[in-house]
Motif scaffolding. Structure first.
Motif, PDB file in Angstrom:
ATOM      1  N   TYR A   1       9.001   7.349   1.364  1.00 63.49           N
ATOM      2  CA  TYR A   1       9.867   6.166   1.381  1.00 63.49           C
ATOM      3  C   TYR A   1      10.427   5.945   2.776  1.00 63.49           C
ATOM      4  O   TYR A   1      11.053   6.828   3.363  1.00 63.49           O
ATOM      5  N   CYS A   2      10.187   4.744   3.315  1.00 61.41           N
ATOM      6  CA  CYS A   2      10.517   4.480   4.728  1.00 61.41           C
ATOM      7  C   CYS A   2      11.317   3.204   4.919  1.00 61.41           C
ATOM      8  O   CYS A   2      11.416   2.699   6.039  1.00 61.41           O
ATOM      9  N   GLY A   3      11.885   2.660   3.852  1.00 63.32           N
ATOM     10  CA  GLY A   3      12.706   1.467   4.011  1.00 63.32           C
ATOM     11  C   GLY A   3      12.363   0.395   3.002  1.00 63.32           C
ATOM     12  O   GLY A   3      11.588   0.604   2.064  1.00 63.32           O
ATOM     13  N   THR A   4      12.929  -0.775   3.192  1.00 68.09           N
ATOM     14  CA  THR A   4      12.857  -1.837   2.192  1.00 68.09           C
ATOM     15  C   THR A   4      11.444  -2.346   1.948  1.00 68.09           C
ATOM     16  O   THR A   4      11.132  -2.825   0.863  1.00 68.09           O
ATOM     17  N   LYS A   5      10.561  -2.289   2.956  1.00 59.82           N
ATOM     18  CA  LYS A   5       9.196  -2.799   2.797  1.00 59.82           C
ATOM     19  C   LYS A   5       8.172  -1.676   2.651  1.00 59.82           C
ATOM     20  O   LYS A   5       6.988  -1.861   2.918  1.00 59.82           O
ATOM     21  N   HIS A   6       8.650  -0.530   2.227  1.00 62.10           N
ATOM     22  CA  HIS A   6       7.779   0.638   2.063  1.00 62.10           C
ATOM     23  C   HIS A   6       6.598   0.342   1.143  1.00 62.10           C
ATOM     24  O   HIS A   6       5.454   0.694   1.447  1.00 62.10           O
ATOM     25  N   SER A   7       6.848  -0.327   0.030  1.00 60.92           N
ATOM     26  CA  SER A   7       5.783  -0.559  -0.950  1.00 60.92           C
ATOM     27  C   SER A   7       4.703  -1.500  -0.429  1.00 60.92           C
ATOM     28  O   SER A   7       3.589  -1.512  -0.956  1.00 60.92           O
ATOM     29  N   GLY A   8       5.012  -2.284   0.599  1.00 58.40           N
ATOM     30  CA  GLY A   8       4.026  -3.206   1.142  1.00 58.40           C
ATOM     31  C   GLY A   8       3.276  -2.663   2.343  1.00 58.40           C
ATOM     32  O   GLY A   8       2.462  -3.366   2.951  1.00 58.40           O
ATOM     33  N   MET A   9       3.506  -1.396   2.670  1.00 59.46           N
ATOM     34  CA  MET A   9       2.872  -0.799   3.853  1.00 59.46           C
ATOM     35  C   MET A   9       1.494  -0.265   3.486  1.00 59.46           C
ATOM     36  O   MET A   9       1.215   0.928   3.549  1.00 59.46           O
ATOM     37  N   MET A  10       0.608  -1.186   3.101  1.00 58.45           N
ATOM     38  CA  MET A  10      -0.740  -0.819   2.684  1.00 58.45           C
ATOM     39  C   MET A  10      -1.761  -1.371   3.669  1.00 58.45           C
ATOM     40  O   MET A  10      -1.576  -2.458   4.219  1.00 58.45           O
ATOM     41  N   ILE A  11      -2.800  -0.605   3.914  1.00 57.71           N
ATOM     42  CA  ILE A  11      -3.900  -1.060   4.758  1.00 57.71           C
ATOM     43  C   ILE A  11      -5.217  -0.705   4.071  1.00 57.71           C
ATOM     44  O   ILE A  11      -5.228  -0.038   3.031  1.00 57.71           O
ATOM     45  N   LYS A  12      -6.313  -1.148   4.685  1.00 60.24           N
ATOM     46  CA  LYS A  12      -7.635  -0.810   4.179  1.00 60.24           C
ATOM     47  C   LYS A  12      -8.396   0.014   5.200  1.00 60.24           C
ATOM     48  O   LYS A  12      -8.318  -0.243   6.399  1.00 60.24           O
ATOM     49  N   ILE A  13      -9.098   1.028   4.699  1.00 61.88           N
ATOM     50  CA  ILE A  13     -10.103   1.705   5.508  1.00 61.88           C
ATOM     51  C   ILE A  13     -11.439   1.063   5.167  1.00 61.88           C
ATOM     52  O   ILE A  13     -11.819   0.988   3.997  1.00 61.88           O
ATOM     53  N   LYS A  14     -12.116   0.611   6.192  1.00 62.80           N
ATOM     54  CA  LYS A  14     -13.407  -0.044   6.002  1.00 62.80           C
ATOM     55  C   LYS A  14     -14.493   0.879   6.541  1.00 62.80           C
ATOM     56  O   LYS A  14     -14.646   1.039   7.751  1.00 62.80           O
ATOM     57  N   ALA A  15     -15.212   1.532   5.638  1.00 58.23           N
ATOM     58  CA  ALA A  15     -16.295   2.433   6.033  1.00 58.23           C
ATOM     59  C   ALA A  15     -17.595   1.635   6.086  1.00 58.23           C
ATOM     60  O   ALA A  15     -17.972   0.983   5.119  1.00 58.23           O
ATOM     61  N   VAL A  16     -18.228   1.661   7.253  1.00 57.63           N
ATOM     62  CA  VAL A  16     -19.466   0.902   7.449  1.00 57.63           C
ATOM     63  C   VAL A  16     -20.598   1.870   7.779  1.00 57.63           C
ATOM     64  O   VAL A  16     -20.354   3.006   8.204  1.00 57.63           O
ATOM     65  N   PRO A  17     -21.848   1.459   7.596  1.00 56.41           N
ATOM     66  CA  PRO A  17     -22.962   2.334   7.989  1.00 56.41           C
ATOM     67  C   PRO A  17     -22.832   2.770   9.443  1.00 56.41           C
ATOM     68  O   PRO A  17     -22.329   2.023  10.285  1.00 56.41           O
ATOM     69  N   SER A  18     -23.268   3.985   9.733  1.00 51.46           N
ATOM     70  CA  SER A  18     -23.059   4.565  11.056  1.00 51.46           C
ATOM     71  C   SER A  18     -23.659   3.704  12.169  1.00 51.46           C
ATOM     72  O   SER A  18     -23.080   3.594  13.256  1.00 51.46           O
ATOM     73  N   GLU A  19     -24.803   3.066  11.912  1.00 52.90           N
ATOM     74  CA  GLU A  19     -25.416   2.212  12.931  1.00 52.90           C
ATOM     75  C   GLU A  19     -24.540   0.987  13.195  1.00 52.90           C
ATOM     76  O   GLU A  19     -24.366   0.573  14.340  1.00 52.90           O
ATOM     77  N   GLU A  20     -23.991   0.430  12.133  1.00 49.01           N
ATOM     78  CA  GLU A  20     -23.107  -0.733  12.277  1.00 49.01           C
ATOM     79  C   GLU A  20     -21.827  -0.341  13.002  1.00 49.01           C
ATOM     80  O   GLU A  20     -21.295  -1.101  13.819  1.00 49.01           O
ATOM     81  N   TYR A  21     -21.310   0.867  12.692  1.00 46.65           N
ATOM     82  CA  TYR A  21     -20.108   1.337  13.366  1.00 46.65           C
ATOM     83  C   TYR A  21     -20.360   1.516  14.864  1.00 46.65           C
ATOM     84  O   TYR A  21     -19.530   1.119  15.694  1.00 46.65           O
ATOM     85  N   ALA A  22     -21.500   2.115  15.221  1.00 45.53           N
ATOM     86  CA  ALA A  22     -21.826   2.332  16.629  1.00 45.53           C
ATOM     87  C   ALA A  22     -21.931   1.003  17.367  1.00 45.53           C
ATOM     88  O   ALA A  22     -21.435   0.866  18.508  1.00 45.53           O
ATOM     89  N   ALA A  23     -22.557   0.008  16.739  1.00 46.22           N
ATOM     90  CA  ALA A  23     -22.677  -1.304  17.376  1.00 46.22           C
ATOM     91  C   ALA A  23     -21.308  -1.952  17.550  1.00 46.22           C
ATOM     92  O   ALA A  23     -21.014  -2.540  18.602  1.00 46.22           O
ATOM     93  N   TRP A  24     -20.451  -1.838  16.527  1.00 43.39           N
ATOM     94  CA  TRP A  24     -19.096  -2.394  16.625  1.00 43.39           C
ATOM     95  C   TRP A  24     -18.270  -1.662  17.676  1.00 43.39           C
ATOM     96  O   TRP A  24     -17.556  -2.284  18.460  1.00 43.39           O
TER      97      TRP A  24
END
Length: 320
Positions: free
Chosen positions: A192-215
């Motif tokens: 718990y880190c404050g009033t907007k704690h519950s909205g502190m969400m992000i996404k991890i986007k796992a992509v194929p290794s070749e696509e990651y290297a190009a990015w």
């Protein structure tokens, strides 16, 4: 995206997006089943004894009940063995969760603050969760996160990876994971880190290794990488006057091969030169004096920002 995998829901648990997640769930299932069996034996046995051996006559109520040494030994020894199995099993999984493999494909600095995350890559790419930017990682390869916080304690939790690590102000913590397949995975802050704690969400986007290297290699920022910034700070602060980068000995220890090496100190203790050791040595140089070297380095606490310290550490990592 075509590479985003649709996982079937197989249990009441989140999907198993890493191999370690399967091991964690297996241990969890063992805990649930063994607890259920123990409950049935304990409560069922107690109920059966209450009914079968209920004292109804005066003779029964005055009778002395003896004990069975072998039975008492078993009901103490068997739970002890089960607890030791659980302890060892959990210790093995905990070590796997906490110790990154040597073949790390991506190392990313993640900084928490109320109420967002910042991720910095070694090539200078930097993104903010407040702009809805996902944390992009390669699928099928290990990723290591180095976490810290600007304000209060936060906690980086990925349910599908069964991985969680606190981000603590003034120090570095680390975690690693290896998504088995491409996909998008939700990250929660579980401290718990404050009033907007519950909205502190992000996404991890796992992509194929070749696509990651190009990015990763696209739109590189030239000399604007954390390591290059650290090299500039190293020169501006005249660090080279006391610390060589070629292995030669001068006033202070050389920077060559420093990161990850074992350091011996004047008080007889020792430690690995990890991120936290380097941070402490930069800010409070007298905290740990390296054996056979004088305490000559000035204190930089209050003179360097967290970002400058981070950049210096990244530069030191490159001096091999």
């Amino acid at each position: 995206m075509s590479w985003i995998t649709s996982y079937p829901a197989t249990t009441f648990m989140p999907i198993q997006a890493t191999e370690i997640a399967k091991e964690v769930d297996l241990l969890y299932a063992f805990l649930i089943i063994s607890s259920l069996i123990s409950f049935v034996i304990l409560i069922g046995g107690m109920t059966w004894f209450l009914i079968k051996f209920k004292r109804t006559t005066a003779d029964q109520k005055s009778a002395y009940i003896t004990h069975n040494n072998f039975a008492e030994f078993l009901w103490s020894f068997i739970p002890l063995v089960i607890m030791m199995v659980i302890f060892y099993w959990g210790m093995v999984i905990f070590e796997k969760l906490r110790v990154p493999p040597t073949d790390i494909a991506a190392e990313i600095h993640v900084t928490a603050e109320q109420w967002a995350w910042t991720y910095k890559y070694a090539n200078g790419k930097e993104f903010y969760s407040s702009a809805n930017d996902p944390l992009i990682v390669p699928a099928g390869k290990a990723t290591k996160l180095i976490l810290t916080s600007k304000d209060v304690i936060h906690s980086f939790f990925v349910p599908t990876f069964r991985a969680k690590q606190d981000a603590v102000p003034g120090r570095y913590t680390q975690m690693w994971f290896e998504p088995t397949q491409p996909g998008e995975y939700i990250v929660f802050c579980t401290e718990y880190c404050g009033t907007k704690h519950s909205g502190m969400m992000i996404k991890i986007k796992a992509v194929p290794s070749e696509e990651y290297a190009a990015w990763y290699h696209a739109e590189k920022k030239g000399a604007d990488t954390p390591a290059d910034k650290g090299k500039v700070i190293f020169a501006q602060r005249a660090c080279a006057s006391c610390h060589s980068i070629d292995g030669s000995r001068i006033v202070g220890p050389t920077m060559k091969g420093l990161f990850g090496s074992n350091r011996k100190f004047a008080d007889g203790s020792a430690a690995s030169a990890d991120d936290n050791y380097l941070r402490e040595s930069i800010l409070v140089s007298t905290a740990k004096i390296v054996e056979s070297y004088p305490p000559a380095m000035p204190l930089f606490q209050g003179q360097l920002t967290d970002e400058e310290v981070e950049n210096l550490i990244e530069y030191i990592k490159t001096i091999k």
